[in-house]
Enzyme design. Structure first.
Site, PDB file in Angstrom:
ATOM      1  N   GLY A 138      10.961 -36.925  12.219  1.00 18.18           N
ATOM      2  CA  GLY A 138      11.492 -36.351  13.463  1.00 18.18           C
ATOM      3  C   GLY A 138      10.669 -36.803  14.665  1.00 18.18           C
ATOM      4  O   GLY A 138       9.522 -37.235  14.524  1.00 18.18           O
ATOM      5  N   ALA A 177      16.056 -31.304   6.519  1.00 19.87           N
ATOM      6  CA  ALA A 177      14.799 -31.995   6.233  1.00 19.87           C
ATOM      7  C   ALA A 177      14.842 -32.664   4.864  1.00 19.87           C
ATOM      8  O   ALA A 177      14.141 -32.269   3.945  1.00 19.87           O
ATOM      9  CB  ALA A 177      13.640 -31.003   6.309  1.00 19.87           C
ATOM     10  N   SER A 214      26.847 -34.477   0.991  1.00 21.91           N
ATOM     11  CA  SER A 214      27.134 -35.884   1.242  1.00 21.91           C
ATOM     12  C   SER A 214      28.325 -36.381   0.446  1.00 21.91           C
ATOM     13  O   SER A 214      28.573 -35.939  -0.680  1.00 21.91           O
ATOM     14  CB  SER A 214      25.907 -36.693   0.831  1.00 21.91           C
ATOM     15  OG  SER A 214      26.185 -38.061   0.909  1.00 21.91           O
ATOM     16  N   TYR A 232      20.260 -40.234  -4.882  1.00 24.99           N
ATOM     17  CA  TYR A 232      20.389 -39.423  -3.670  1.00 24.99           C
ATOM     18  C   TYR A 232      21.612 -38.491  -3.776  1.00 24.99           C
ATOM     19  O   TYR A 232      21.518 -37.290  -3.512  1.00 24.99           O
ATOM     20  CB  TYR A 232      20.529 -40.348  -2.449  1.00 24.99           C
ATOM     21  CG  TYR A 232      21.061 -39.651  -1.241  1.00 24.99           C
ATOM     22  CD1 TYR A 232      20.243 -38.818  -0.485  1.00 24.99           C
ATOM     23  CD2 TYR A 232      22.401 -39.784  -0.865  1.00 24.99           C
ATOM     24  CE1 TYR A 232      20.740 -38.148   0.613  1.00 24.99           C
ATOM     25  CE2 TYR A 232      22.900 -39.124   0.236  1.00 24.99           C
ATOM     26  CZ  TYR A 232      22.063 -38.300   0.967  1.00 24.99           C
ATOM     27  OH  TYR A 232      22.563 -37.631   2.046  1.00 24.99           O
ATOM     28  N   LYS A 277      21.973 -34.090  -3.949  1.00 22.66           N
ATOM     29  CA  LYS A 277      22.843 -33.230  -3.136  1.00 22.66           C
ATOM     30  C   LYS A 277      23.780 -32.413  -4.030  1.00 22.66           C
ATOM     31  O   LYS A 277      24.088 -31.253  -3.750  1.00 22.66           O
ATOM     32  CB  LYS A 277      23.648 -34.087  -2.152  1.00 22.66           C
ATOM     33  CG  LYS A 277      22.786 -34.782  -1.112  1.00 22.66           C
ATOM     34  CD  LYS A 277      22.195 -33.781  -0.119  1.00 22.66           C
ATOM     35  CE  LYS A 277      21.317 -34.430   0.925  1.00 22.66           C
ATOM     36  NZ  LYS A 277      20.796 -33.461   1.907  1.00 22.66           N
ATOM     37  N   PHE A 291      24.938 -56.533   2.426  1.00 21.52           N
ATOM     38  CA  PHE A 291      24.734 -56.391   0.975  1.00 21.52           C
ATOM     39  C   PHE A 291      26.052 -56.535   0.202  1.00 21.52           C
ATOM     40  O   PHE A 291      26.723 -55.554  -0.087  1.00 21.52           O
ATOM     41  CB  PHE A 291      24.100 -55.040   0.663  1.00 21.52           C
ATOM     42  CG  PHE A 291      22.737 -54.846   1.277  1.00 21.52           C
ATOM     43  CD1 PHE A 291      21.757 -55.832   1.188  1.00 21.52           C
ATOM     44  CD2 PHE A 291      22.429 -53.668   1.949  1.00 21.52           C
ATOM     45  CE1 PHE A 291      20.497 -55.649   1.756  1.00 21.52           C
ATOM     46  CE2 PHE A 291      21.174 -53.477   2.518  1.00 21.52           C
ATOM     47  CZ  PHE A 291      20.212 -54.475   2.425  1.00 21.52           C
TER      48      PHE A 291
HETATM   49  N1  UFG Z   1      24.494 -52.205   4.587  1.00 23.65           N
HETATM   50  C1  UFG Z   1      24.267 -53.556   4.739  1.00 23.65           C
HETATM   51  N2  UFG Z   1      23.093 -53.953   5.286  1.00 23.65           N
HETATM   52  C2  UFG Z   1      22.129 -53.070   5.682  1.00 23.65           C
HETATM   53  C3  UFG Z   1      22.369 -51.687   5.519  1.00 23.65           C
HETATM   54  C4  UFG Z   1      23.567 -51.282   4.960  1.00 23.65           C
HETATM   55  O1  UFG Z   1      25.103 -54.387   4.384  1.00 23.65           O
HETATM   56  O2  UFG Z   1      21.078 -53.508   6.152  1.00 23.65           O
HETATM   57  C5  UFG Z   1      25.767 -51.765   3.994  1.00 23.65           C
HETATM   58  C6  UFG Z   1      25.567 -50.973   2.719  1.00 23.65           C
HETATM   59  O3  UFG Z   1      25.439 -51.823   1.614  1.00 23.65           O
HETATM   60  C7  UFG Z   1      26.841 -50.131   2.701  1.00 23.65           C
HETATM   61  C8  UFG Z   1      27.124 -49.889   4.190  1.00 23.65           C
HETATM   62  O4  UFG Z   1      26.393 -50.874   4.894  1.00 23.65           O
HETATM   63  O5  UFG Z   1      27.876 -50.891   2.181  1.00 23.65           O
HETATM   64  C9  UFG Z   1      26.655 -48.537   4.646  1.00 23.65           C
HETATM   65  O6  UFG Z   1      25.326 -48.379   4.216  1.00 23.65           O
HETATM   66  P1  UFG Z   1      24.366 -47.240   4.735  1.00 23.65           P
HETATM   67  O7  UFG Z   1      23.043 -47.451   4.114  1.00 23.65           O
HETATM   68  O8  UFG Z   1      24.436 -47.155   6.219  1.00 23.65           O
HETATM   69  O9  UFG Z   1      25.065 -45.919   4.231  1.00 23.65           O
HETATM   70  P2  UFG Z   1      25.473 -45.446   2.756  1.00 23.65           P
HETATM   71  O10 UFG Z   1      26.963 -45.518   2.692  1.00 23.65           O
HETATM   72  O11 UFG Z   1      24.699 -46.109   1.698  1.00 23.65           O
HETATM   73  O12 UFG Z   1      24.967 -43.960   2.803  1.00 23.65           O
HETATM   74  C10 UFG Z   1      25.192 -43.165   3.952  1.00 23.65           C
HETATM   75  C11 UFG Z   1      24.022 -42.219   4.128  1.00 23.65           C
HETATM   76  C12 UFG Z   1      24.009 -41.264   2.998  1.00 23.65           C
HETATM   77  C13 UFG Z   1      25.366 -40.621   2.829  1.00 23.65           C
HETATM   78  C14 UFG Z   1      26.444 -41.647   2.694  1.00 23.65           C
HETATM   79  C15 UFG Z   1      27.786 -40.980   2.612  1.00 23.65           C
HETATM   80  O13 UFG Z   1      22.795 -42.923   4.197  1.00 23.65           O
HETATM   81  O14 UFG Z   1      23.041 -40.293   3.284  1.00 23.65           O
HETATM   82  O15 UFG Z   1      26.395 -42.488   3.808  1.00 23.65           O
HETATM   83  O16 UFG Z   1      28.840 -41.874   2.650  1.00 23.65           O
HETATM   84  F1  UFG Z   1      25.385 -39.883   1.723  1.00 23.65           F
END
Ligand code: UFG
Length: 353
Positions: free
Chosen positions: A36, A106, A149, A173, A177, A240
């Site tokens: 934070g 948190a 989530s 993760y 939840k 990714f």
């Molecule tokens: N991605 C990339 N490059 C990066 C980061 C992310 O290509 O540098 C892609 C990921 O592979 C995924 C998409 O972008 O396909 C979204 O990724 P995020 O890491 O932003 O989010 P996630 O979907 O993995 O997870 C997020 C939150 C979680 C939550 C979830 C719910 O981080 O806390 O959304 O859908 F639970």
């Protein structure tokens, strides 16, 4: 109402605190400033600096509602004094706490990281939250608004995902939840807990009024990373995987603006208080965008190229997460109003540019 917001200096928590104060509630923040930021703390709130895993501090805070009592407001607790184990509550005597409701932000939230560090995630997301619930029960604080989530669903069996979709997380993760959702359902039945399990899809954006400007440090989520590349503080990013069964091969997510999340939280809290019933809701728009579409929109909004490499898949990533979001409208009269991709990216670029 008198509200405790744990993690109220964090990315989502700080937005919720502004919304609660705008709605006229009294807010106390408990935050250890691990992630934070002080600059994001709403000056109208009372700040207690400390760690929710400090069980003595938590017990004193919930027992007294001290944040709004003078007492130890703005006190500094030693956040290194982490108590291990799980605090039981069944045999303890009850006292009357003064908080009407507790919000809990948190937690750790990086799905990718949770696959590498499950111990860290079980401590922060499961053990700490069960300790909190037990402390709340001990002090007769019944209303709890919990950040759940979309990650609890795992790979969709059908789309869009409604609240009755099976919950089979594919990252640790999401499992953390789910454990708390299940515990809350038991505590509702056994201990009179009233909870809102708010299943966020992908939270993004910054306060549309521009009040929150402290940026997340070392972000793992797509949008802040895209913004750092646009702003030039990160040279390049990785996409990714481009071999998913989606329209351009990259993952699809349902991005929801934090201001929209914030209004939903306040409505959910009011529902718990007035209806005395538990709530489980998706918070999302029902619209999905691919990673490449997000990058393109950010290039358009910022006017800067976003340099990226396509790399391999990240473990624990479902191909597509898009919500059926109508239940939130039916129960608490909420729907997203700041979450179209352009608005969302613009609100972030205002902070990162
Ligand atoms: N991605 C990339 N490059 C990066 C980061 C992310 O290509 O540098 C892609 C990921 O592979 C995924 C998409 O972008 O396909 C979204 O990724 P995020 O890491 O932003 O989010 P996630 O979907 O993995 O997870 C997020 C939150 C979680 C939550 C979830 C719910 O981080 O806390 O959304 O859908 F639970």
């Amino acid at each position: 109402m008198n509200i405790l917001v744990i993690g109220g200096a964090g990315y989502i928590g700080s937005h919720i605190v502004y919304e609660l104060n705008d709605a006229g509630h009294q807010v106390t923040i408990l935050d250890n400033f691990a992630t934070g930021l002080r600059e994001n703390v709403d000056a109208r709130a009372t700040l207690v600096e400390g760690d929710m895993q400090d069980l003595d501090l938590l017990d004193r805070l919930l027992g007294s509602g001290q944040g709004n009592d003078g007492g130890q407001a703005n006190s500094k607790a030693d956040s290194s004094s982490l108590a291990g184990g799980i605090a039981g509550s069944d045999s303890d005597s009850h006292s009357t706490g003064k908080f009407d409701s507790v919000f809990h932000f948190a937690a750790l939230k990086a799905a990718g990281e949770s696959m590498e560090k499950p111990g860290l995630y079980s401590q922060a997301n499961i053990i700490a939250t069960i300790n909190l619930l037990n402390t709340m029960m001990r002090h007769d604080i019944k209303n709890f608004v919990f950040s759940s989530s979309a990650a609890t669903y795992g790979s969709p069996e059908y789309l869009p995902i409604d609240e009755n979709h099976p919950q089979e997380p594919i990252n640790y993760y999401g499992y953390t939840k789910l454990v708390i959702e299940q515990t809350m359902a038991w505590y509702s039945q056994l201990k009179g807990l009233r909870y809102a399990a708010l299943r966020y899809f992908n939270a993004a954006g910054y306060d549309v009024q521009g009040r929150i400007t402290g940026k997340e440090q070392n972000p793992a989520n797509l949008l802040p990373i895209v913004m750092e590349v646009a702003a030039g503080t990160r040279a390049k990013m990785q996409v990714f995987g481009s071999d998913y069964p989606t329209r351009d091969g990259t993952c699809i997510r349902d991005y929801i603006h934090v201001n929209d999340l914030a209004t939903a939280h306040v409505k959910a809290m009011e529902y718990l208080a007035s209806e005395n019933r538990d709530l489980t809701l998706n918070l999302a728009t029902g619209e999905g965008y691919t990673v490449l579409e997000v990058i393109k929109e950010a290039e358009k909004v910022s006017g800067r190229p976003i340099s990226h490499d396509i790399t391999g898949r990240r473990p624990g990533d479902p191909a597509e997460l898009v919500a059926a979001s109508g239940q939130a409208f039916e129960t608490i009269g909420w729907k997203a109003s700041h979450s179209d991709l352009k608005q969302l990216v613009e609100s972030m670029w205002n902070v990162y540019k």
